[in-house]
Design a protein around this motif. Structure first.
Motif, PDB file in Angstrom:
ATOM      1  N   PHE A 117     -12.324 -19.083 -58.523  1.00  0.00           N
ATOM      2  CA  PHE A 117     -12.255 -20.356 -59.347  1.00  0.00           C
ATOM      3  C   PHE A 117     -13.066 -20.242 -60.617  1.00  0.00           C
ATOM      4  N   GLY A 118     -14.442 -20.086 -60.513  1.00  0.00           N
ATOM      5  CA  GLY A 118     -15.251 -19.966 -61.489  1.00  0.00           C
ATOM      6  C   GLY A 118     -15.031 -18.751 -62.485  1.00  0.00           C
ATOM      7  N   LEU A 119     -14.632 -17.475 -61.820  1.00  0.00           N
ATOM      8  CA  LEU A 119     -14.576 -16.263 -62.356  1.00  0.00           C
ATOM      9  C   LEU A 119     -13.236 -16.356 -63.635  1.00  0.00           C
ATOM     10  N   LYS A 120     -12.161 -16.999 -63.136  1.00  0.00           N
ATOM     11  CA  LYS A 120     -11.011 -17.289 -63.663  1.00  0.00           C
ATOM     12  C   LYS A 120     -11.139 -18.145 -64.887  1.00  0.00           C
ATOM     13  N   GLN A 121     -12.074 -19.199 -64.584  1.00  0.00           N
ATOM     14  CA  GLN A 121     -12.353 -19.946 -65.837  1.00  0.00           C
ATOM     15  C   GLN A 121     -13.215 -19.325 -67.099  1.00  0.00           C
ATOM     16  N   ASP A 122     -13.895 -18.476 -66.594  1.00  0.00           N
ATOM     17  CA  ASP A 122     -14.563 -17.567 -67.555  1.00  0.00           C
ATOM     18  C   ASP A 122     -13.763 -16.419 -68.072  1.00  0.00           C
ATOM     19  N   GLY A 123     -12.497 -16.199 -67.735  1.00  0.00           N
ATOM     20  CA  GLY A 123     -11.812 -15.325 -68.341  1.00  0.00           C
ATOM     21  C   GLY A 123     -11.589 -13.972 -67.760  1.00  0.00           C
ATOM     22  N   MET A 124     -12.333 -13.810 -66.699  1.00  0.00           N
ATOM     23  CA  MET A 124     -12.352 -12.311 -65.948  1.00  0.00           C
ATOM     24  C   MET A 124     -11.350 -11.494 -65.771  1.00  0.00           C
ATOM     25  N   PRO A 125     -11.009 -10.179 -66.079  1.00  0.00           N
ATOM     26  CA  PRO A 125      -9.679  -9.623 -65.642  1.00  0.00           C
ATOM     27  C   PRO A 125      -9.321  -9.738 -64.468  1.00  0.00           C
ATOM     28  N   LYS A 126      -8.123  -9.969 -63.820  1.00  0.00           N
ATOM     29  CA  LYS A 126      -7.828  -9.971 -62.531  1.00  0.00           C
ATOM     30  C   LYS A 126      -8.247  -9.130 -61.728  1.00  0.00           C
ATOM     31  N   ALA A 127      -8.126  -7.630 -62.284  1.00  0.00           N
ATOM     32  CA  ALA A 127      -8.773  -6.702 -61.035  1.00  0.00           C
ATOM     33  C   ALA A 127     -10.057  -6.905 -60.615  1.00  0.00           C
ATOM     34  N   GLU A 128     -10.834  -7.208 -61.827  1.00  0.00           N
ATOM     35  CA  GLU A 128     -12.425  -7.349 -61.600  1.00  0.00           C
ATOM     36  C   GLU A 128     -12.725  -8.941 -60.808  1.00  0.00           C
ATOM     37  N   ILE A 129     -11.733  -9.545 -60.771  1.00  0.00           N
ATOM     38  CA  ILE A 129     -11.826 -10.826 -59.917  1.00  0.00           C
ATOM     39  C   ILE A 129     -11.616 -10.547 -58.445  1.00  0.00           C
ATOM     40  N   GLU A 130     -10.444  -9.719 -58.316  1.00  0.00           N
ATOM     41  CA  GLU A 130     -10.184  -9.468 -56.905  1.00  0.00           C
ATOM     42  C   GLU A 130     -11.276  -8.476 -56.402  1.00  0.00           C
ATOM     43  N   LYS A 131     -12.061  -7.673 -57.026  1.00  0.00           N
ATOM     44  CA  LYS A 131     -13.084  -6.806 -56.671  1.00  0.00           C
ATOM     45  C   LYS A 131     -14.177  -7.555 -56.334  1.00  0.00           C
ATOM     46  N   ARG A 132     -14.575  -8.575 -57.151  1.00  0.00           N
ATOM     47  CA  ARG A 132     -15.810  -9.540 -57.084  1.00  0.00           C
ATOM     48  C   ARG A 132     -15.619 -10.487 -55.804  1.00  0.00           C
ATOM     49  N   VAL A 133     -14.406 -11.043 -55.618  1.00  0.00           N
ATOM     50  CA  VAL A 133     -14.130 -11.847 -54.584  1.00  0.00           C
ATOM     51  C   VAL A 133     -14.061 -11.077 -53.335  1.00  0.00           C
ATOM     52  N   ALA A 134     -13.550  -9.708 -53.300  1.00  0.00           N
ATOM     53  CA  ALA A 134     -13.719  -9.206 -51.816  1.00  0.00           C
ATOM     54  C   ALA A 134     -15.150  -8.796 -51.559  1.00  0.00           C
ATOM     55  N   ASP A 135     -16.119  -8.489 -52.601  1.00  0.00           N
ATOM     56  CA  ASP A 135     -17.366  -8.263 -52.503  1.00  0.00           C
ATOM     57  C   ASP A 135     -18.004  -9.479 -51.964  1.00  0.00           C
ATOM     58  N   MET A 136     -17.713 -10.647 -52.635  1.00  0.00           N
ATOM     59  CA  MET A 136     -18.189 -11.884 -52.037  1.00  0.00           C
ATOM     60  C   MET A 136     -17.716 -12.240 -50.560  1.00  0.00           C
ATOM     61  N   ARG A 160     -20.650 -21.343 -46.402  1.00  0.00           N
ATOM     62  CA  ARG A 160     -20.738 -19.820 -46.860  1.00  0.00           C
ATOM     63  C   ARG A 160     -19.984 -19.481 -47.915  1.00  0.00           C
ATOM     64  N   VAL A 161     -18.617 -20.353 -47.835  1.00  0.00           N
ATOM     65  CA  VAL A 161     -17.600 -20.173 -48.959  1.00  0.00           C
ATOM     66  C   VAL A 161     -18.617 -20.684 -50.038  1.00  0.00           C
ATOM     67  N   ALA A 162     -18.997 -21.996 -49.904  1.00  0.00           N
ATOM     68  CA  ALA A 162     -19.568 -22.543 -51.320  1.00  0.00           C
ATOM     69  C   ALA A 162     -20.829 -21.651 -51.900  1.00  0.00           C
ATOM     70  N   LEU A 163     -21.507 -20.912 -50.990  1.00  0.00           N
ATOM     71  CA  LEU A 163     -22.594 -19.932 -51.537  1.00  0.00           C
ATOM     72  C   LEU A 163     -21.894 -18.905 -52.108  1.00  0.00           C
ATOM     73  N   ALA A 164     -20.721 -18.273 -51.616  1.00  0.00           N
ATOM     74  CA  ALA A 164     -20.047 -17.136 -52.248  1.00  0.00           C
ATOM     75  C   ALA A 164     -19.476 -17.467 -53.565  1.00  0.00           C
ATOM     76  N   ARG A 165     -18.962 -18.694 -53.693  1.00  0.00           N
ATOM     77  CA  ARG A 165     -18.466 -19.217 -54.992  1.00  0.00           C
ATOM     78  C   ARG A 165     -19.576 -19.327 -55.958  1.00  0.00           C
ATOM     79  N   SER A 166     -20.869 -19.731 -55.442  1.00  0.00           N
ATOM     80  CA  SER A 166     -22.013 -19.986 -56.263  1.00  0.00           C
ATOM     81  C   SER A 166     -22.514 -18.834 -56.847  1.00  0.00           C
ATOM     82  N   VAL A 167     -22.586 -17.718 -56.008  1.00  0.00           N
ATOM     83  CA  VAL A 167     -23.298 -16.362 -56.414  1.00  0.00           C
ATOM     84  C   VAL A 167     -22.096 -15.416 -57.043  1.00  0.00           C
ATOM     85  N   ALA A 168     -20.965 -15.727 -57.068  1.00  0.00           N
ATOM     86  CA  ALA A 168     -20.071 -14.972 -57.576  1.00  0.00           C
ATOM     87  C   ALA A 168     -19.990 -14.712 -58.880  1.00  0.00           C
TER      88      ALA A 168
END
Length: 379
Positions: A117-136, A160-168
């Motif tokens: 969610f936060g990554l989309k709000q920042d306008g990060m490209p879709k491919a980067e979001i998918e990679k970042r989410v997978a890493d988290m 842990r989900v909340a933590l992952a979202r916070s550090v994503a």
């Protein structure tokens, strides 16, 4: 000052006079009407530090966290992050993320969408979001739960989900406000170590607010003990426990016995204290207060040995009556009543299944401790 307790790790920038603080609270005051939540507080925190604010409800710790996050503005004073004054900078423009006790997950979104969610709000490209989410997801070990919604997860998994979202978003600082408060005791203990490992892996600065002493002692590199908007002591967990700076800190962290008395003399690095409990204490103290001054000797229960006979080699010993006994499994706690009515606590580790010197209620018992068992306090 010599090191106290076990060594957590070699990371200790606060001992280096040339180290530059990462977060600085400079004479910060916050008032709400007539109430002063934070009172002229100054504090420094270093990059990659796991720092804990510990105190009772209403002591100002959460207000301090909210000012750093940008949800509150200081009434006076400055807050600097990596050398930048944060005055006037809105929360969404600060390199800080905050994780709340309630986790605040979106119930209609699955795990991966919550993290993204936060990554989309920042306008990060879709491919980067998918990679970042997978890493988290991999980081918090929730890959197989990516499609589940919050209500389908356990309390620990939601945490842990909340933590992952916070550090994503890879903030410079992660703020955690009572992050484990919603978990049961066993899961909370397990998650403490997970948080420590995660902080090390990410290399981020963590600042946690808690009223749980054990939580702060386990996770933090340093702890700030707060009371009524002021910092009472900042030190490592071992120093807070073994060398408290005042009666308040000694009494707030863990269990402690306090013997009030007057300095009756000093010799060869030891001070003699004539206590109000009717016996003299020999205490190691290189910088003892002057004779006649009122002091308090603080000694932890586990440092006091209890037995039915007076130990022949004991430097400090006093007799009393076993008043209460608490069997906790791993240890037994004895409350012993002295002649003047003071109750002294002794904790004995149950290292063996039986004891050769059983004590029970109303027995006469001797309490003994060495000269270096405690600390002399002047306030």
């Amino acid at each position: 000052m010599k090191s106290l307790g076990s060594i957590r790790r070699t990371f200790a920038p606060w001992t280096n006079a040339e180290a530059k603080p990462f977060i600085t609270f400079e004479n910060v005051t916050k008032t709400f009407g007539d109430f002063t939540a934070v009172d002229n507080l100054s504090l420094t925190i270093y990059e990659r530090e796991f720092f804990a604010l510990l105190g009772a409800s209403g002591c100002g710790k959460s207000t301090l966290l909210r000012m750093l996050a940008g949800f509150e503005e200081p009434t006076s004073g400055r807050i600097l992050l990596d050398g930048q004054d944060l005055a006037g900078i809105p929360p969404y423009r600060r390199p800080v993320n905050m994780m709340f006790q309630s986790y605040a997950l979106f119930p209609h979104m699955n795990v991966e969408k919550n993290i993204a969610f936060g990554l989309k709000q920042d306008g990060m490209p879709k491919a980067e979001i998918e990679k970042r989410v997978a890493d988290m997801l991999k980081l918090v070990k929730l890959e197989q739960f990516a499609k589940r919604k919050p209500h389908q997860l356990s309390g620990g998994q939601r945490q842990r989900v909340a933590l992952a979202r916070s550090v994503a978003k890879r903030p410079k600082v992660l703020l955690l406000d009572e992050p484990l408060g919603a978990l049961d005791k066993k899961l909370r203990e397990e998650t403490q170590f997970e948080l420590m490992d995660l902080q090390q892996d990410l290399g981020l600065t963590f600042m946690v607010v808690t009223h749980d002493q054990e939580e702060a002692m386990t996770m933090a590199d340093r702890i700030a003990i707060m009371d009524k908007g002021e910092v009472m002591q900042v030190a490592t967990p071992a120093e807070i426990y073994e060398a408290p700076s005042s009666r308040f800190v000694a009494d707030f962290v863990g269990s402690v016995n306090l013997f009030e008395g007057k300095v009756a003399g000093q010799d060869a690095g030891r001070v003699k204290i004539a206590t109000a409990s009717g016996f003299d204490i020999q205490a190691e103290e290189s910088a003892a207060p002057p004779a006649g001054e009122t002091v308090w000797y603080a000694v932890r229960p586990e440092k006091i040995r209890i037995s039915s006979q007076r130990p022949e080699t004991a430097v400090n010993a006093v007799e009393g009556e076993v008043w209460d006994i608490g069997y906790l499994g791993d240890m037994t706690v004895y409350n012993v009543k002295l002649a003047n009515g003071q109750i002294v606590r002794s904790s004995q580790l149950n290292a063996h299944r039986t004891t050769a010197d059983p004590l029970t209620w109303n027995d006469r018992a001797w309490l003994a401790f060495p000269a270096d068992a405690g600390v002399v306090l002047t306030r």
